[in-house]
Design a protein around this motif. Structure first.
Motif, PDB file in Angstrom:
ATOM      1  N   SER A 207      -8.649   6.556   7.999  1.00 59.83           N
ATOM      2  CA  SER A 207      -7.683   6.385   6.911  1.00 59.83           C
ATOM      3  C   SER A 207      -6.644   5.304   7.140  1.00 59.83           C
ATOM      4  N   ARG A 208      -6.396   4.939   8.393  1.00 54.42           N
ATOM      5  CA  ARG A 208      -5.160   4.224   8.711  1.00 54.42           C
ATOM      6  C   ARG A 208      -5.001   2.875   8.031  1.00 54.42           C
ATOM      7  N   LYS A 209      -6.096   2.195   7.708  1.00 55.60           N
ATOM      8  CA  LYS A 209      -5.976   0.902   7.038  1.00 55.60           C
ATOM      9  C   LYS A 209      -6.091   1.024   5.518  1.00 55.60           C
TER      10      LYS A 209
ATOM     11  N   MET B 131       0.845  -1.192   0.000  1.00 57.07           N
ATOM     12  CA  MET B 131       0.000   0.000   0.000  1.00 57.07           C
ATOM     13  C   MET B 131       0.882   1.244   0.000  1.00 57.07           C
ATOM     14  N   ASP B 132       0.840   1.969  -1.082  1.00 57.49           N
ATOM     15  CA  ASP B 132       1.705   3.143  -1.237  1.00 57.49           C
ATOM     16  C   ASP B 132       0.844   4.338  -1.616  1.00 57.49           C
ATOM     17  N   LYS B 133      -0.051   4.702  -0.717  1.00 57.66           N
ATOM     18  CA  LYS B 133      -0.989   5.778  -0.999  1.00 57.66           C
ATOM     19  C   LYS B 133      -0.810   6.915   0.003  1.00 57.66           C
ATOM     20  N   ILE B 134      -1.320   8.091  -0.388  1.00 57.07           N
ATOM     21  CA  ILE B 134      -1.360   9.217   0.536  1.00 57.07           C
ATOM     22  C   ILE B 134      -2.718   9.895   0.416  1.00 57.07           C
ATOM     23  N   TYR B 135      -3.338  10.131   1.568  1.00 57.07           N
ATOM     24  CA  TYR B 135      -4.623  10.818   1.631  1.00 57.07           C
ATOM     25  C   TYR B 135      -4.407  12.214   2.207  1.00 57.07           C
ATOM     26  N   ALA B 136      -5.108  13.186   1.656  1.00 53.70           N
ATOM     27  CA  ALA B 136      -5.108  14.534   2.219  1.00 53.70           C
ATOM     28  C   ALA B 136      -6.311  14.688   3.148  1.00 53.70           C
ATOM     29  N   ILE B 137      -6.082  15.256   4.320  1.00 57.04           N
ATOM     30  CA  ILE B 137      -7.145  15.523   5.284  1.00 57.04           C
ATOM     31  C   ILE B 137      -7.229  17.028   5.498  1.00 57.04           C
ATOM     32  N   ILE B 138      -8.409  17.584   5.238  1.00 52.70           N
ATOM     33  CA  ILE B 138      -8.613  19.020   5.411  1.00 52.70           C
ATOM     34  C   ILE B 138      -9.805  19.233   6.350  1.00 52.70           C
ATOM     35  N   PRO B 139      -9.563  19.711   7.567  1.00 53.48           N
ATOM     36  CA  PRO B 139     -10.680  20.036   8.458  1.00 53.48           C
ATOM     37  C   PRO B 139     -11.250  21.403   8.103  1.00 53.48           C
ATOM     38  N   VAL B 140     -12.563  21.514   8.089  1.00 56.44           N
ATOM     39  CA  VAL B 140     -13.198  22.782   7.723  1.00 56.44           C
ATOM     40  C   VAL B 140     -14.266  23.117   8.758  1.00 56.44           C
TER      41      VAL B 140
ATOM     42  N   ILE C 162      -0.621  10.316   5.488  1.00 57.10           N
ATOM     43  CA  ILE C 162      -1.634  11.346   5.367  1.00 57.10           C
ATOM     44  C   ILE C 162      -0.940  12.701   5.330  1.00 57.10           C
ATOM     45  N   ILE C 163      -1.551  13.639   4.624  1.00 58.56           N
ATOM     46  CA  ILE C 163      -1.092  15.016   4.638  1.00 58.56           C
ATOM     47  C   ILE C 163      -2.236  15.870   5.168  1.00 58.56           C
ATOM     48  N   ILE C 164      -1.987  16.563   6.250  1.00 60.19           N
ATOM     49  CA  ILE C 164      -3.002  17.407   6.887  1.00 60.19           C
ATOM     50  C   ILE C 164      -2.742  18.853   6.503  1.00 60.19           C
ATOM     51  N   LEU C 165      -3.771  19.519   6.008  1.00 54.14           N
ATOM     52  CA  LEU C 165      -3.653  20.921   5.605  1.00 54.14           C
ATOM     53  C   LEU C 165      -4.870  21.704   6.093  1.00 54.14           C
ATOM     54  N   PRO C 166      -4.700  23.005   6.325  1.00 61.07           N
ATOM     55  CA  PRO C 166      -5.860  23.844   6.620  1.00 61.07           C
ATOM     56  C   PRO C 166      -6.596  24.200   5.332  1.00 61.07           C
ATOM     57  N   SER C 167      -7.740  24.838   5.488  1.00 58.44           N
ATOM     58  CA  SER C 167      -8.563  25.161   4.314  1.00 58.44           C
ATOM     59  C   SER C 167      -8.286  26.556   3.775  1.00 58.44           C
ATOM     60  N   ASP C 168      -7.233  27.213   4.287  1.00 61.11           N
ATOM     61  CA  ASP C 168      -7.047  28.628   3.941  1.00 61.11           C
ATOM     62  C   ASP C 168      -5.630  28.950   3.472  1.00 61.11           C
ATOM     63  N   ILE C 169      -5.016  28.039   2.698  1.00 65.87           N
ATOM     64  CA  ILE C 169      -3.684  28.315   2.140  1.00 65.87           C
ATOM     65  C   ILE C 169      -3.747  28.235   0.611  1.00 65.87           C
ATOM     66  N   PRO C 170      -4.412  29.213  -0.014  1.00 65.30           N
ATOM     67  CA  PRO C 170      -4.679  29.119  -1.454  1.00 65.30           C
ATOM     68  C   PRO C 170      -3.455  29.253  -2.347  1.00 65.30           C
ATOM     69  N   LEU C 171      -2.311  29.667  -1.791  1.00 66.30           N
ATOM     70  CA  LEU C 171      -1.101  29.778  -2.609  1.00 66.30           C
ATOM     71  C   LEU C 171      -0.304  28.473  -2.629  1.00 66.30           C
ATOM     72  N   ILE C 172      -0.909  27.395  -2.191  1.00 63.01           N
ATOM     73  CA  ILE C 172      -0.210  26.110  -2.100  1.00 63.01           C
ATOM     74  C   ILE C 172       0.377  25.686  -3.446  1.00 63.01           C
ATOM     75  N   ARG C 173      -0.294  26.026  -4.534  1.00 57.76           N
ATOM     76  CA  ARG C 173       0.202  25.586  -5.840  1.00 57.76           C
ATOM     77  C   ARG C 173       1.492  26.295  -6.236  1.00 57.76           C
ATOM     78  N   LYS C 174       1.841  27.371  -5.519  1.00 65.62           N
ATOM     79  CA  LYS C 174       3.075  28.093  -5.808  1.00 65.62           C
ATOM     80  C   LYS C 174       4.303  27.361  -5.272  1.00 65.62           C
ATOM     81  N   THR C 175       4.105  26.389  -4.406  1.00 63.61           N
ATOM     82  CA  THR C 175       5.219  25.597  -3.901  1.00 63.61           C
ATOM     83  C   THR C 175       5.153  24.216  -4.543  1.00 63.61           C
ATOM     84  N   ASN C 176       6.233  23.463  -4.449  1.00 67.20           N
ATOM     85  CA  ASN C 176       6.261  22.158  -5.111  1.00 67.20           C
ATOM     86  C   ASN C 176       5.741  21.083  -4.167  1.00 67.20           C
ATOM     87  N   ILE C 177       4.418  21.077  -4.005  1.00 64.23           N
ATOM     88  CA  ILE C 177       3.807  20.121  -3.087  1.00 64.23           C
ATOM     89  C   ILE C 177       4.008  18.684  -3.572  1.00 64.23           C
ATOM     90  N   LYS C 178       4.085  18.508  -4.894  1.00 64.82           N
ATOM     91  CA  LYS C 178       4.330  17.168  -5.431  1.00 64.82           C
ATOM     92  C   LYS C 178       5.679  16.636  -4.974  1.00 64.82           C
TER      93      LYS C 178
END
Length: 234
Positions: A102-104, A1-10, A109-125
């Motif tokens: 998510s654990r199974k 299992m080589d997956k990553i889930y994003a978790i965004i609390p809102v 996991i990658i946890i992020l807030p809902s208010d960082i709209p410039l995220i695409r300006k960094t190399n998140i990949k």
């Protein structure tokens, strides 16, 4: 299992970004949060396996479904219809709930807030690629908080709240993990003040968030005073 889930609390739309009041009306603040969430999830969709939105607000969950995201209702929502803003304890509890879900299913996991709209300006990949070989990645926010965290689900106890960056580092070290700090201006910028809106106007070309702020006729100019930017509306 080589997956990553994003978790965004809102949190609930009804109380979105109250620090921007009265500069923005309640409806405008809600639409701002929607635009930011769309920017973040549009960036993440091609590079994560699933995006989870956890909230106790049915309006938030309905909007997340419109965006094609997976939704989780906060457990407290089943006990109470109250939509009071969750405190940090409630936020940490919600994140723990999402990680248990998510654990199974996923390796990281990658946890992020809902208010960082410039995220695409960094190399998140690149950051996610690095997480395959690193135990714990953390991105600080302005003021000592945490704006992104990548780890195995439930690897540490969540410590979101005041000065959470330092607390998360300490928790990781307690668990014998080696924290890798990724310092990024764009990911550190969470939107809470009118000056933050000015930063979006300067750096947010191509984002839904800047497009929305432009529709409100928001202007920004550089000043030399207590604040660096003057943000106004026509």
């Amino acid at each position: 299992m080589d997956k990553i889930y994003a978790i965004i609390p809102v949190s609930q739309f009804a109380n979105a970004k109250t620090r921007l009041s009265p500069f923005l009306s309640p409806e405008e603040r809600k639409n701002l949060l929607k635009a930011m969430l769309k920017d973040i999830t549009t960036t993440l969709k091609p590079i994560v396996d699933k995006i989870l939105i956890i909230s106790k607000d049915e309006e938030v969950l309905d909007y997340a479904k419109e965006l094609g995201l997976t939704t989780i209702i906060e457990e407290d929502h089943k006990k109470s219809k109250s939509l009071k803003p969750s405190d940090n304890g409630g936020l940490n509890k919600a994140l723990k709930q999402a990680m248990k879900w998510s654990r199974k299913k996923t390796r990281k996991i990658i946890i992020l807030p809902s208010d960082i709209p410039l995220i695409r300006k960094t190399n998140i990949k690149l950051l996610i690629e690095q997480s395959k070989n690193l135990d714990f990645i953390i991105v600080p926010s302005k003021g000592g908080g945490t704006n992104t965290l990548i780890a195995k689900p439930l690897a540490i106890d969540m410590k979101f709240g005041e000065f959470s960056f330092k607390k998360h580092i300490e928790e990781a070290e307690k668990k014998k993990l080696t924290p890798f700090v990724h310092d990024s201006f764009y990911m550190a910028l969470d939107v809470n003040t009118t000056e933050d809106l000015g930063e979006i106007m300067i750096h947010g070309n191509g984002t839904e968030t800047k497009k929305y702020l432009e529709s409100l006729e928001i202007k920004v100019e550089s000043i030399h005073g207590h604040e660096r930017l003057k943000v106004t509306r026509n």
